[in-house]
Design a protein around this motif. Structure first.
Motif, PDB file in Angstrom:
ATOM      1  N   GLN A  87       4.046  12.611  45.857  1.00 63.67           N
ATOM      2  CA  GLN A  87       3.973  13.817  45.039  1.00 63.67           C
ATOM      3  C   GLN A  87       4.058  15.063  45.914  1.00 63.67           C
ATOM      4  O   GLN A  87       4.799  16.012  45.614  1.00 63.67           O
ATOM      5  CB  GLN A  87       2.668  13.830  44.241  1.00 63.67           C
ATOM      6  N   VAL A  88       3.315  15.060  47.007  1.00 66.38           N
ATOM      7  CA  VAL A  88       3.328  16.201  47.927  1.00 66.38           C
ATOM      8  C   VAL A  88       4.707  16.371  48.561  1.00 66.38           C
ATOM      9  O   VAL A  88       5.242  17.493  48.638  1.00 66.38           O
ATOM     10  CB  VAL A  88       2.252  16.026  49.012  1.00 66.38           C
ATOM     11  N   GLU A  89       5.313  15.274  48.985  1.00 66.68           N
ATOM     12  CA  GLU A  89       6.635  15.350  49.610  1.00 66.68           C
ATOM     13  C   GLU A  89       7.685  15.864  48.629  1.00 66.68           C
ATOM     14  O   GLU A  89       8.551  16.674  48.993  1.00 66.68           O
ATOM     15  CB  GLU A  89       7.035  13.975  50.145  1.00 66.68           C
ATOM     16  N   LEU A  90       7.600  15.405  47.388  1.00 67.97           N
ATOM     17  CA  LEU A  90       8.545  15.860  46.377  1.00 67.97           C
ATOM     18  C   LEU A  90       8.335  17.346  46.077  1.00 67.97           C
ATOM     19  O   LEU A  90       9.297  18.113  45.958  1.00 67.97           O
ATOM     20  CB  LEU A  90       8.384  15.024  45.104  1.00 67.97           C
ATOM     21  N   ALA A  91       7.080  17.759  45.985  1.00 70.57           N
ATOM     22  CA  ALA A  91       6.773  19.169  45.726  1.00 70.57           C
ATOM     23  C   ALA A  91       7.291  20.059  46.855  1.00 70.57           C
ATOM     24  O   ALA A  91       7.817  21.160  46.613  1.00 70.57           O
ATOM     25  CB  ALA A  91       5.272  19.351  45.543  1.00 70.57           C
ATOM     26  N   GLU A  92       7.145  19.608  48.082  1.00 70.01           N
ATOM     27  CA  GLU A  92       7.630  20.391  49.221  1.00 70.01           C
ATOM     28  C   GLU A  92       9.134  20.617  49.133  1.00 70.01           C
ATOM     29  O   GLU A  92       9.629  21.730  49.382  1.00 70.01           O
ATOM     30  CB  GLU A  92       7.275  19.682  50.527  1.00 70.01           C
ATOM     31  N   PHE A 106       3.790  22.139  40.017  1.00 73.34           N
ATOM     32  CA  PHE A 106       2.913  21.312  39.188  1.00 73.34           C
ATOM     33  C   PHE A 106       3.789  20.345  38.410  1.00 73.34           C
ATOM     34  O   PHE A 106       4.762  20.746  37.770  1.00 73.34           O
ATOM     35  CB  PHE A 106       2.103  22.172  38.219  1.00 73.34           C
ATOM     36  N   PHE A 107       3.432  19.055  38.456  1.00 74.57           N
ATOM     37  CA  PHE A 107       4.240  18.029  37.797  1.00 74.57           C
ATOM     38  C   PHE A 107       3.684  17.666  36.427  1.00 74.57           C
ATOM     39  O   PHE A 107       2.465  17.604  36.220  1.00 74.57           O
ATOM     40  CB  PHE A 107       4.321  16.770  38.667  1.00 74.57           C
ATOM     41  N   ALA A 313      11.498   9.618  41.886  1.00 72.18           N
ATOM     42  CA  ALA A 313      12.121  10.939  41.839  1.00 72.18           C
ATOM     43  C   ALA A 313      12.486  11.434  43.237  1.00 72.18           C
ATOM     44  O   ALA A 313      13.535  12.064  43.432  1.00 72.18           O
ATOM     45  CB  ALA A 313      11.189  11.929  41.157  1.00 72.18           C
ATOM     46  N   LEU A 314      11.633  11.160  44.215  1.00 68.18           N
ATOM     47  CA  LEU A 314      11.926  11.560  45.591  1.00 68.18           C
ATOM     48  C   LEU A 314      13.183  10.847  46.085  1.00 68.18           C
ATOM     49  O   LEU A 314      14.053  11.462  46.723  1.00 68.18           O
ATOM     50  CB  LEU A 314      10.735  11.241  46.490  1.00 68.18           C
ATOM     51  N   ALA A 315      13.307   9.567  45.765  1.00 65.10           N
ATOM     52  CA  ALA A 315      14.505   8.818  46.147  1.00 65.10           C
ATOM     53  C   ALA A 315      15.736   9.361  45.424  1.00 65.10           C
ATOM     54  O   ALA A 315      16.826   9.444  46.008  1.00 65.10           O
ATOM     55  CB  ALA A 315      14.314   7.330  45.831  1.00 65.10           C
TER      56      ALA A 315
END
Length: 434
Positions: A87-92, A106-107, A313-315
């Motif tokens: 979550q943190v990596e995606l937000a960044e 915010f997700f 989602a990150l992928a």
């Protein structure tokens, strides 16, 4: 199970207002690449991608592997009460891509919830329940988002927690300003915005929310620069600008990563969903820090940004960036637009071909230019019979929407153009015989 039997069961337990495509609705049972296969074994080229959600296509190894890896940990859920690395990596990544200085993220679970969150933040930050929205807009199916939806067919309730004022600009084809040049169209819409603020509000408006291209509204596409000029007026009053990128985000428009970038402006907040998860349920808001941090009460999200969906989602986002799918959308979208405009020139039943990248619409009209929803419905059936799935929308239900996965190939583009050409010709012939 045959489609007919499943349809009967669906109708017995699902709401009447839950729309289904086609006179004989289908169930999608399997998929790969850009093709889906229904329960009865027929395969189609998918040009609607689960309402723009399967942005990278089906059965993509990099995404599936990321989801499986998270499943293998046994942790499908923990809630936002715990740290979640993905979550943190995606937000960044999203914060950086947003171009909003020092942005925070915010997700949520959907685009509807993302827009509800943006409204809550804006109204709290400005201490006002007044909101500006565009005519012909769609922002979701919850209480506040229905209130800011400017399409009667999708407005389930006149009740509202906010006060909404409606502005011209998003839907140019049927606008009273349609015959003006781009520059004069923008001037007219800006003058309308200023007059709306001065005459229908108390001045202390919380925000204006816009779709850079109106999705459910039929991919209505305003001139580039419109929202940049709007922002100048909004800034005079301290009104926030929220860009609803649920459908236009992630490079789908080809020329920009976010649709709002065509207007040379950075909004105060961006809402997103759909294509980010490539089918996984995820949405969110990215906003400037003072706006995101304005809440004075505790809040969490039980499921928003959970470990499973943020891993997928990150992928998905990494795949999209590494394969430059934005450039692919620009290149193949241009081919589709050119091909469809050539077909439309020979068939007056198509009144307008518009859009950007892999977000293209055909608006069907009658001999007098009036909306022709019957022709759009016929086109929907014709394309399906020929092995192509497309979408439908528009204020009058007379617009066909094309939004294939962004991994679309040149060969598939030509295949779709051929099917669309044949289908338009069939509909045009049918209309002439009526």
């Amino acid at each position: 199970m045959a489609h007919r039997e499943l349809l009967a069961r669906h109708r017995s337990v699902m709401p009447k207002w839950l729309a289904l495509y086609y006179e004989q609705p289908i169930e999608i049972a399997s998929a790969q690449g850009r093709r889906v296969t229904d329960r009865e074994g027929r395969t189609y080229l998918d040009f609607f991608a689960g309402i723009l959600t399967n942005a990278i296509g089906y059965d993509v190894a990099e995404i599936s592997d990321a989801v499986r890896s998270q499943v293998d940990t046994g942790v499908l859920h923990s809630s936002t009460l715990y740290l979640i690395k993905s979550q943190v990596e995606l937000a960044e990544k999203i914060a950086k891509l947003s171009a909003i200085p020092d942005a925070k993220v915010f997700f949520t679970n959907s685009g509807t919830e993302a827009n509800e969150t943006a409204l809550m933040l804006a109204t709290q930050h400005r201490r006002s329940e007044q909101v500006l929205a565009l005519r012909n807009s769609y922002h979701g199916r919850a209480f506040a988002t229905v209130a800011i939806t400017g399409i009667r067919g999708w407005s389930a309730s006149a009740l509202s927690p906010i006060k909404v004022s409606w502005v011209h600009g998003g839907y140019r084809y049927r606008s009273p300003f349609r015959d003006l040049s781009d520059a004069d169209y923008i001037k007219a819409c800006v003058a309308d915005l200023r007059e709306i603020i001065e005459t229908t509000t108390a001045g202390d408006v919380a925000c204006m929310i816009v779709e850079p291209i109106q999705g459910v509204g039929g991919f209505a596409t305003p001139p580039d620069g419109l929202f940049g000029e709007f922002k100048k007026v909004l800034d005079e009053y301290g009104i926030l600008l929220v860009s609803d990128e649920v459908q236009t985000g992630w490079g789908r428009t080809g020329e920009h990563f976010w649709g709002i970038q065509a207007h040379d402006v950075v909004p105060d907040a961006i809402t997103f969903a759909k294509g980010l998860g490539n089918g996984l349920a995820i949405g969110g808001v990215v906003a400037r820090p003072d706006l995101m941090d304005c809440l004075r009460a505790n809040s969490i999200s039980t499921f928003g940004g959970n470990p499973l969906v943020t891993a997928g989602a990150l992928a998905s986002l990494n795949y999209l960036l590494e394969h430059d799918l934005q450039a692919n959308a620009a290149k193949l979208g241009s081919r589709l637009l050119d091909g469809l405009r050539a077909v439309a020139a020979a068939h007056p039943v198509v009144g307008d071909v518009r859009g950007k990248g892999l977000m293209i619409a055909l608006e069907f009209v009658g001999p007098d230019g009036a909306p022709n929803p019957a022709a759009a419905a016929a086109l929907l059936e014709e394309t399906r019979e020929r092995g192509l799935l497309v979408g439908k929308g528009g204020l009058y239900g007379n617009v066909i929407r094309l939004a294939p996965p962004m991994t679309l190939t040149r060969a598939e583009t030509e295949e779709a153009l051929e099917i669309l050409t044949q289908s338009i010709e069939a509909v045009a012939k049918e209309v002439q015989q009526q």
